[in-house]
Design an enzyme around this catalytic site. Structure first.
Site, mmCIF file in Angstrom:
data_model
loop_
_atom_site.group_PDB
_atom_site.id
_atom_site.type_symbol
_atom_site.label_atom_id
_atom_site.label_comp_id
_atom_site.label_asym_id
_atom_site.label_seq_id
_atom_site.Cartn_x
_atom_site.Cartn_y
_atom_site.Cartn_z
ATOM 1 C CB SER A 219 3.013 -12.152 15.150
ATOM 2 O OG SER A 219 4.189 -12.924 15.150
ATOM 3 C CE1 TYR B 266 2.226 -14.839 19.735
ATOM 4 C CE2 TYR B 266 3.348 -15.316 17.673
ATOM 5 C CZ TYR B 266 3.000 -14.431 18.667
ATOM 6 O OH TYR B 266 3.407 -13.109 18.580
#
Length: 257
Positions: free
Chosen positions: A149, A162
């Site tokens: 990401s 995350y």
């Protein structure tokens, strides 16, 4: 081996396991591999997107099999890989795509939410890669592709687990790549940028946040999910046989700014 350039990206005869591969960006990874000639084994918690993917596979003469499974359950990684190998006889590609994001302020973040995100985004990736490696080492060939990401490189003050998990994905990618390179197994990661999906609609419709993001993208637009398909084919194919331990941002240049 002397490879013809027109065959470098051909995945004919290859078998791929894709977690979360029937919905969201995972469905595009699945479609990409199908289009390049692979047959797929999709693992997901629900049956969302299964029929659509089956139809797409059938239309081009490819096979798509499915397993409904929570990949965070203890011991399930061995089950996933064994079920695929039983069905297809081999495993060539593993795409660790399944993931979750939970947002909250620092002082209000719940311990249970931390564990949930780490279990899906990082622990499941580790265990599935470990089981896949056992098969790939015997074959002396394989590809493992992890999904990172922008938060693999940046902070995220409302998405602590995350961010931690996506930094960890890059670390595990490097560690697995180093451990498996001698066995002709390449381990790489894709770091998608800001993609135009249903999950990001609210962000895109926020005029301040959307403009802030766009100002950081030299390409000047949010990506379409299909713009990730070429990268996943490349990393799954013989074209990337001397690429391992790499993380490829597909971000329109976002990280340049």
């Amino acid at each position: 081996m002397d490879l013809q350039t027109d065959n470098l990206f051909n995945l004919e005869g290859k078998i791929a396991v894709i977690t979360g591969g029937a919905s969201g960006l995972g469905a595009y990874y699945s479609q990409a591999l199908l289009s390049a000639g692979a047959d797929i084994f999709v693992v997901s918690r629900s049956q969302k997107g299964w029929e659509d993917l089956k139809e797409k596979a059938s239309k081009i003469g490819r096979k798509a099999l499915f397993l409904q499974q929570d990949i965070t359950e203890e011991g399930v990684a061995a089950k996933v890989i064994a079920t695929c190998v039983k069905a297809y006889g081999r495993l060539d590609i593993l795409i660790n795509n399944a993931g979750v994001q939970i947002r909250n302020s620092l002082l209000d973040f719940k311990d249970a939410d931390w564990k949930k995100v780490i279990d899906i985004n990082l622990n499941a990736l580790y265990f599935l890669s470990h089981e896949a490696a056992k098969i790939m080492v015997k074959q002396h060939k394989g590809k493992i592709i992890n999904i990172g990401s922008m938060q693999s490189f940046r902070a995220g003050k409302y998405i602590f687990p995350y961010t931690a998990s996506k930094h960890g994905v890059i670390g595990l990618t490097k560690a697995y790549a180093d451990a498996l390179a001698a066995d002709n197994i390449q381990v790489n990661a894709i770091a998608p940028g800001y993609i135009d999906t249903a999950m990001t609609k609210a962000l895109q419709q926020d005029p301040n946040r959307s403009q802030e993001i766009l100002s950081h993208i030299p390409a000047g637009h949010w990506a379409q999910p299909s713009e990730l398909m070429g990268t996943v084919i490349y990393l799954s194919s013989d074209a990337s046989n001397y690429v391992t331990g790499a993380t490829i941002p597909v971000d329109g240049g976002y990280l340049l700014r």
